[in-house]
Motif scaffolding. Structure first.
Motif, PDB file in Angstrom:
ATOM      1  N   HIS A  38       3.287  -3.647   3.502  1.00  0.00           N
ATOM      2  CA  HIS A  38       4.527  -3.237   2.857  1.00  0.00           C
ATOM      3  C   HIS A  38       4.247  -1.932   2.113  1.00  0.00           C
ATOM      4  N   ILE A  39       5.156  -0.971   2.213  1.00  0.00           N
ATOM      5  CA  ILE A  39       4.941   0.317   1.574  1.00  0.00           C
ATOM      6  C   ILE A  39       5.342   0.245   0.104  1.00  0.00           C
ATOM      7  N   SER A  40       4.417   0.612  -0.769  1.00  0.00           N
ATOM      8  CA  SER A  40       4.568   0.464  -2.219  1.00  0.00           C
ATOM      9  C   SER A  40       5.619   1.411  -2.792  1.00  0.00           C
ATOM     10  N   THR A  41       6.125   1.035  -3.962  1.00  0.00           N
ATOM     11  CA  THR A  41       7.007   1.933  -4.713  1.00  0.00           C
ATOM     12  C   THR A  41       6.310   3.244  -5.053  1.00  0.00           C
ATOM     13  N   GLN A  42       4.966   3.253  -5.070  1.00  0.00           N
ATOM     14  CA  GLN A  42       4.213   4.483  -5.343  1.00  0.00           C
ATOM     15  C   GLN A  42       4.459   5.550  -4.280  1.00  0.00           C
ATOM     16  N   ALA A  43       5.003   5.171  -3.120  1.00  0.00           N
ATOM     17  CA  ALA A  43       5.296   6.150  -2.068  1.00  0.00           C
ATOM     18  C   ALA A  43       6.611   6.884  -2.328  1.00  0.00           C
ATOM     19  N   SER A  44       7.309   6.520  -3.383  1.00  0.00           N
ATOM     20  CA  SER A  44       8.533   7.221  -3.815  1.00  0.00           C
ATOM     21  C   SER A  44       9.608   7.266  -2.731  1.00  0.00           C
ATOM     22  N   ILE A  45       9.904   6.138  -2.133  1.00  0.00           N
ATOM     23  CA  ILE A  45      10.907   6.078  -1.070  1.00  0.00           C
ATOM     24  C   ILE A  45      12.301   6.060  -1.702  1.00  0.00           C
ATOM     25  N   ALA A  46      13.050   7.146  -1.510  1.00  0.00           N
ATOM     26  CA  ALA A  46      14.346   7.291  -2.182  1.00  0.00           C
ATOM     27  C   ALA A  46      15.453   7.761  -1.256  1.00  0.00           C
ATOM     28  N   ASN A  47      15.223   7.757   0.078  1.00  0.00           N
ATOM     29  CA  ASN A  47      16.277   8.151   1.023  1.00  0.00           C
ATOM     30  C   ASN A  47      16.098   7.409   2.335  1.00  0.00           C
ATOM     31  N   TRP A  48      17.180   7.317   3.116  1.00  0.00           N
ATOM     32  CA  TRP A  48      17.153   6.490   4.313  1.00  0.00           C
ATOM     33  C   TRP A  48      16.296   7.087   5.421  1.00  0.00           C
ATOM     34  N   LYS A  49      16.123   8.390   5.433  1.00  0.00           N
ATOM     35  CA  LYS A  49      15.286   9.000   6.469  1.00  0.00           C
ATOM     36  C   LYS A  49      13.815   8.624   6.263  1.00  0.00           C
ATOM     37  N   THR A  50      13.384   8.528   5.026  1.00  0.00           N
ATOM     38  CA  THR A  50      12.016   8.082   4.762  1.00  0.00           C
ATOM     39  C   THR A  50      11.854   6.602   5.131  1.00  0.00           C
ATOM     40  N   VAL A  51      12.871   5.817   4.835  1.00  0.00           N
ATOM     41  CA  VAL A  51      12.857   4.418   5.261  1.00  0.00           C
ATOM     42  C   VAL A  51      12.732   4.346   6.783  1.00  0.00           C
TER      43      VAL A  51
ATOM     44  N   ALA B 286       0.832  -1.207   0.000  1.00  0.00           N
ATOM     45  CA  ALA B 286       0.000   0.000   0.000  1.00  0.00           C
ATOM     46  C   ALA B 286       0.862   1.250   0.000  1.00  0.00           C
ATOM     47  N   ALA B 287       0.272   2.359  -0.485  1.00  0.00           N
ATOM     48  CA  ALA B 287       0.976   3.640  -0.513  1.00  0.00           C
ATOM     49  C   ALA B 287       0.196   4.737   0.194  1.00  0.00           C
ATOM     50  N   ASP B 288      -1.129   4.626   0.184  1.00  0.00           N
ATOM     51  CA  ASP B 288      -1.978   5.687   0.726  1.00  0.00           C
ATOM     52  C   ASP B 288      -2.160   5.505   2.232  1.00  0.00           C
ATOM     53  N   PRO B 289      -1.827   6.525   3.049  1.00  0.00           N
ATOM     54  CA  PRO B 289      -1.974   6.399   4.511  1.00  0.00           C
ATOM     55  C   PRO B 289      -3.381   6.013   4.948  1.00  0.00           C
ATOM     56  N   ALA B 290      -4.403   6.444   4.211  1.00  0.00           N
ATOM     57  CA  ALA B 290      -5.766   6.091   4.583  1.00  0.00           C
ATOM     58  C   ALA B 290      -6.006   4.591   4.452  1.00  0.00           C
ATOM     59  N   LEU B 291      -5.458   3.985   3.411  1.00  0.00           N
ATOM     60  CA  LEU B 291      -5.613   2.538   3.232  1.00  0.00           C
ATOM     61  C   LEU B 291      -4.748   1.770   4.234  1.00  0.00           C
ATOM     62  N   ILE B 292      -3.567   2.294   4.527  1.00  0.00           N
ATOM     63  CA  ILE B 292      -2.721   1.666   5.549  1.00  0.00           C
ATOM     64  C   ILE B 292      -3.454   1.656   6.888  1.00  0.00           C
ATOM     65  N   GLN B 293      -4.052   2.781   7.232  1.00  0.00           N
ATOM     66  CA  GLN B 293      -4.806   2.880   8.493  1.00  0.00           C
ATOM     67  C   GLN B 293      -6.002   1.926   8.497  1.00  0.00           C
ATOM     68  N   ALA B 294      -6.712   1.848   7.366  1.00  0.00           N
ATOM     69  CA  ALA B 294      -7.865   0.952   7.284  1.00  0.00           C
ATOM     70  C   ALA B 294      -7.452  -0.493   7.489  1.00  0.00           C
ATOM     71  N   CYS B 295      -6.311  -0.874   6.908  1.00  0.00           N
ATOM     72  CA  CYS B 295      -5.819  -2.247   7.079  1.00  0.00           C
ATOM     73  C   CYS B 295      -5.468  -2.515   8.534  1.00  0.00           C
ATOM     74  N   ARG B 296      -4.806  -1.588   9.168  1.00  0.00           N
ATOM     75  CA  ARG B 296      -4.394  -1.788  10.558  1.00  0.00           C
ATOM     76  C   ARG B 296      -5.590  -1.886  11.504  1.00  0.00           C
TER      77      ARG B 296
ATOM     78  N   GLU C 113       7.023   3.724  12.092  1.00  0.00           N
ATOM     79  CA  GLU C 113       5.574   3.528  12.033  1.00  0.00           C
ATOM     80  C   GLU C 113       5.196   2.051  12.178  1.00  0.00           C
ATOM     81  N   GLY C 114       6.193   1.198  12.365  1.00  0.00           N
ATOM     82  CA  GLY C 114       5.930  -0.221  12.553  1.00  0.00           C
ATOM     83  C   GLY C 114       5.826  -1.025  11.276  1.00  0.00           C
ATOM     84  N   ILE C 115       6.306  -0.457  10.166  1.00  0.00           N
ATOM     85  CA  ILE C 115       6.243  -1.141   8.870  1.00  0.00           C
ATOM     86  C   ILE C 115       7.451  -2.067   8.739  1.00  0.00           C
ATOM     87  N   PRO C 116       7.244  -3.353   8.381  1.00  0.00           N
ATOM     88  CA  PRO C 116       8.377  -4.288   8.295  1.00  0.00           C
ATOM     89  C   PRO C 116       9.143  -4.241   6.976  1.00  0.00           C
TER      90      PRO C 116
END
Length: 408
Positions: A118-131, A99-109, A137-140
């Protein structure tokens, strides 16, 4: 003491139930699929809950996992039914959602707290601080943007203890991490909600700015211009990603054919296993690279992994000539005494054709079809009818789920 490398997961696309079974049979440790809501491939053969359950049961027989893409960028109306959907995914045995959208992540939780996200590539994770943010946030696991380098991945793994999933093979999007608005603008099909019209792959005329002239510059060229990138392939560089610490090596292509899925998974499975059999003596077998080209649809590139892409990583001018292969038949049975294989036809073939059989663990051989019978044992010249059952005299033993292909 040097830390021992962990063998990464090989993650394959599965656009429908048949592709799921082929991907796992040919060596995938996990597959990712789409359901009938919240995914970015509306045109794929998206799974019903009943098909998901069958896929999970099949995967469990091989010790494999099934993930579901729920990676749309949701608008208000897209949130209806989200909690019920995630609860049902958990009940059918899905291992994780992407998932990428926080609203859907929250709904799943809220609905299925034990279902991994798992956070999708659509979230544009490109640096270690975002990781690090997502880990806090408890994401594995995070799926990286396709715009990162091998060196950036190393830094992420050094600074954050989290699973990293990275693409190794498949189509690249010209927009940053797939965040396309071209499709929406040109066709009113929202790429961020599953409706991508692949506008970047269309052919365009090119005009000089400020010149009031109907003549396109591109008319002087051999080929119209596109905004299309070459496909990604790390088949020649996989140890670099393994040694960087990537936990899951992801193949793109839920819309691709069974032949593509089986071929690409087979090659990457062989490379991963060969590397871990002897990391210090590992050498790339040219046959593995040749095999990848049998499934290629476009020219191949390493994209952003080593350098910023240039014009050489784009598709323009005359396309590279790539040999095309058809999935011609599926092996259903093999008789050792008679050396006759039972083949389900998937594309037209016949006596005199040179075909290639292949199976898991990179098993291959070529032969010319000299004898062919229909299901009743009657001699025929060609297998013309879709899915017809045929029998062929073969040169080497075969197994159920081996495949036969033929060059176009």
């Amino acid at each position: 003491m040097e830390q021992q490398l962990k063998k990464p997961e090989l993650l394959a696309p599965a656009g429908n139930l048949e592709k799921l079974k082929f991907a796992i049979h040919y060596g995938a440790d996990a597959v990712y699929i789409g359901g009938q809501q919240f995914g970015l491939r509306s045109k794929a053969g998206n799974f019903t809950f009943e098909e998901m359950k069958e896929g999970v049961d099949f995967a469990n027989q091989y010790g494999a996992k099934v993930y579901v893409a729920t990676n749309i960028i949701a608008h208000n109306e897209n949130l209806v039914g989200a909690q019920a959907y995630f609860k049902k995914l958990y009940e059918v045995g899905i291992s994780a959602v992407i998932a990428a959208d926080p609203a859907l992540i929250q709904a799943c939780r809220q609905a299925a707290p034990d279902l991994e996200v798992h956070i999708s590539t659509q979230a544009s994770i490109a640096n270690w601080k975002t990781v690090e943010f997502w880990k806090n946030e408890g994401i594995p696991r995070v799926v990286l943007a396709r715009e990162v380098s091998v060196q950036e991945i190393k830094e992420m793994k050094e600074k954050v203890d989290i699973e990293i999933e990275a693409f190794v093979h498949g189509a690249m999007c010209i927009s940053y991490s797939g965040r396309c608005v071209l499709s929406n603008h040109m066709t009113a099909r929202d790429a961020n909600r599953g409706g991508c019209a692949q506008s970047c792959r269309w052919k365009y005329d090119l005009f000089e700015d400020g010149i009031d002239d109907d003549a396109a510059i591109s008319e002087q060229a051999d080929e119209d211009y596109t905004m299309s990138a070459q496909d990604l392939s790390m088949v020649e560089h996989l140890p670099d990603l393994i040694e960087a610490g990537v936990d899951s090596l992801k193949i793109e292509g839920r819309m691709k054919s069974i032949h593509y899925v089986a071929t690409v998974v087979n090659v990457y499975r062989k490379i991963i296993d060969s590397y871990f059999d002897s990391p210090d003596q590992f050498e790339l077998n040219p046959e593995w690279v040749d095999e990848i080209w049998k499934a290629a649809q476009r020219s191949l590139s390493t994209a952003f992994y080593y350098n910023e892409p240039t014009h050489r990583d784009q598709l323009y001018g005359k396309p590279e000539r790539i040999p095309k292969f058809d999935f011609a038949g599926l092996v259903l049975d093999y008789d050792e005494q008679t050396q006759i294989a039972t083949i389900q036809q998937r594309n037209n073939f016949g006596v005199g054709d040179e075909v290639e059989f292949f199976g898991p663990n990179f098993y291959h051989f070529k032969q010319t079809i000299t004898e062919l019978w229909n299901e009743k044992g009657e001699p025929i010249d060609r297998a013309k009818h879709a899915m017809m059952i045929t029998k062929i005299k073969v040169d080497q033993p075969l197994n159920y789920y081996d495949m036969m292909r033929k060059q176009k």
